[in-house]
Design a protein around this motif. Structure first.
Motif, short mmCIF file in Angstrom:
data_model
loop_
_atom_site.label_atom_id
_atom_site.label_comp_id
_atom_site.label_asym_id
_atom_site.label_seq_id
_atom_site.Cartn_x
_atom_site.Cartn_y
_atom_site.Cartn_z
N THR A 154 -47.59 15.04 1.01
CA THR A 154 -46.82 16.18 0.54
C THR A 154 -46.30 15.84 -0.85
OG1 THR A 154 -46.12 16.75 2.78
CG2 THR A 154 -44.81 17.65 0.98
N HIS A 183 -42.83 12.87 7.57
CA HIS A 183 -43.85 13.22 6.59
C HIS A 183 -44.09 12.08 5.60
CE1 HIS A 183 -43.05 17.82 7.10
NE2 HIS A 183 -43.63 17.28 8.13
N TRP A 214 -45.05 11.35 1.70
CA TRP A 214 -44.88 12.16 0.50
C TRP A 214 -45.00 11.34 -0.79
CZ3 TRP A 214 -40.76 9.83 -1.71
CH2 TRP A 214 -39.68 9.41 -0.92
N ALA A 254 -52.04 14.15 -3.93
CA ALA A 254 -51.69 14.95 -2.76
C ALA A 254 -52.95 15.49 -2.07
CB ALA A 254 -50.77 16.10 -3.17
N CYS A 293 -52.75 18.85 2.89
CA CYS A 293 -51.38 18.58 2.48
C CYS A 293 -50.42 19.23 3.46
CB CYS A 293 -51.15 19.12 1.08
SG CYS A 293 -49.79 18.34 0.21
N ILE A 294 -49.48 18.46 3.97
CA ILE A 294 -48.52 18.99 4.92
C ILE A 294 -47.63 20.00 4.22
CG2 ILE A 294 -46.67 18.36 6.54
CD1 ILE A 294 -47.83 15.47 6.37
N PRO A 295 -47.46 21.20 4.77
CA PRO A 295 -46.61 22.18 4.09
C PRO A 295 -45.15 21.75 4.07
CG PRO A 295 -47.23 22.96 6.28
CD PRO A 295 -48.00 21.71 6.03
N MET A 296 -44.46 22.17 3.03
CA MET A 296 -43.05 21.85 2.92
C MET A 296 -42.27 22.52 4.04
SD MET A 296 -42.33 19.86 0.38
CE MET A 296 -40.62 20.21 0.05
#
Length: 227
Positions: free
Chosen positions: A31, A82, A84, A25, A223-226
């Protein structure tokens, strides 16, 4: 729009999935999704699926396929934009087929760790039940023995991490994982890594992903936030 990348990491208990997932990640800007986190979040939020999952967990049972898919698939459907990496799902062939109906995976990483190594790691593993944080007395001990670093609450050792339960637990993983592995192998997306040390396996995984993940995604290592 940049091409998205979706991957799954598989491995028996104690194989280092969590450690490797975090590295992937951070290195590649994916993500990181954890089925365990989803379950805990739904239980805390008192959702219908979370309440149902809790009834199984409190009896020491595995959360069944239809509940796990209710917990996870709606979240994945929210993440259509996204890239992931999923850790902990699918756990059965039925879950793998449900995931296939929701999205196309680009790659599956399978960790193949010797039994003796797993036995040693798991016998030293302690967990903070509320958060799911995992410690290993050999290489990742808590700052204060027996206490969670963040909350200070007591750590526990799961009964199924104790040596007498390990053989059955690892045999169960092997049985349920084989058809999933065969499915992903038939799709040509399975990559297996063997070894006894995470630090020795990691360079090979890093090298593979460097050739598989689009360069535009690698350029952004945040890292793309949730959602």
């Amino acid at each position: 729009m940049a091409k998205l990348f979706r991957a799954v990491i598989m491995g028996p208990p104690g194989s280092g999935k969590g450690t490797i997932s975090e590295r992937i990640a951070q290195r590649f800007g994916l993500t990181r999704l954890s089925s365990g986190d989803f379950v805990r979040e739904n239980i805390a939020a008192n959702t219908d699926a979370g309440v149902l999952a809790k009834t199984y967990i409190e009896r020491g049972l595995l959360v069944p396929d239809h509940v796990m898919t209710r917990l996870l698939l709606p979240r994945l459907e929210e993440m259509t934009r996204h890239s992931w990496l999923m850790d902990g799902f699918p756990h059965t062939l039925a879950q793998a087929k449900a995931l296939n109906s929701t999205c196309d995976l680009d790659l599956v990483i399978s960790l193949n760790i010797p039994y003796e190594t797993l036995k040693e790691r798991l016998s030293e593993r302690w967990i903070h039940p509320a958060s799911g944080r995992v410690y290993n007395m050999g290489f990742n001990p808590p700052h204060v023995q027996g206490r969670d670093d963040i909350s200070g609450e007591p750590l526990i050792q799961h009964d199924d991490d104790k040596p007498e339960a390990l053989v059955a637990r690892l045999r169960h993983y092997k049985d349920v994982a084989k058809p999933i592995i065969d499915l992903y192998k038939s799709k040509g997306i399975l990559h297996t890594f063997s070894g006894t040390e995470t630090d020795r396996i990691w360079p090979y995984i890093n090298s593979l992903l460097s050739t598989k993940i689009p360069g535009t995604l690698q350029a952004d290592t945040q890292c793309i936030p949730m959602p």
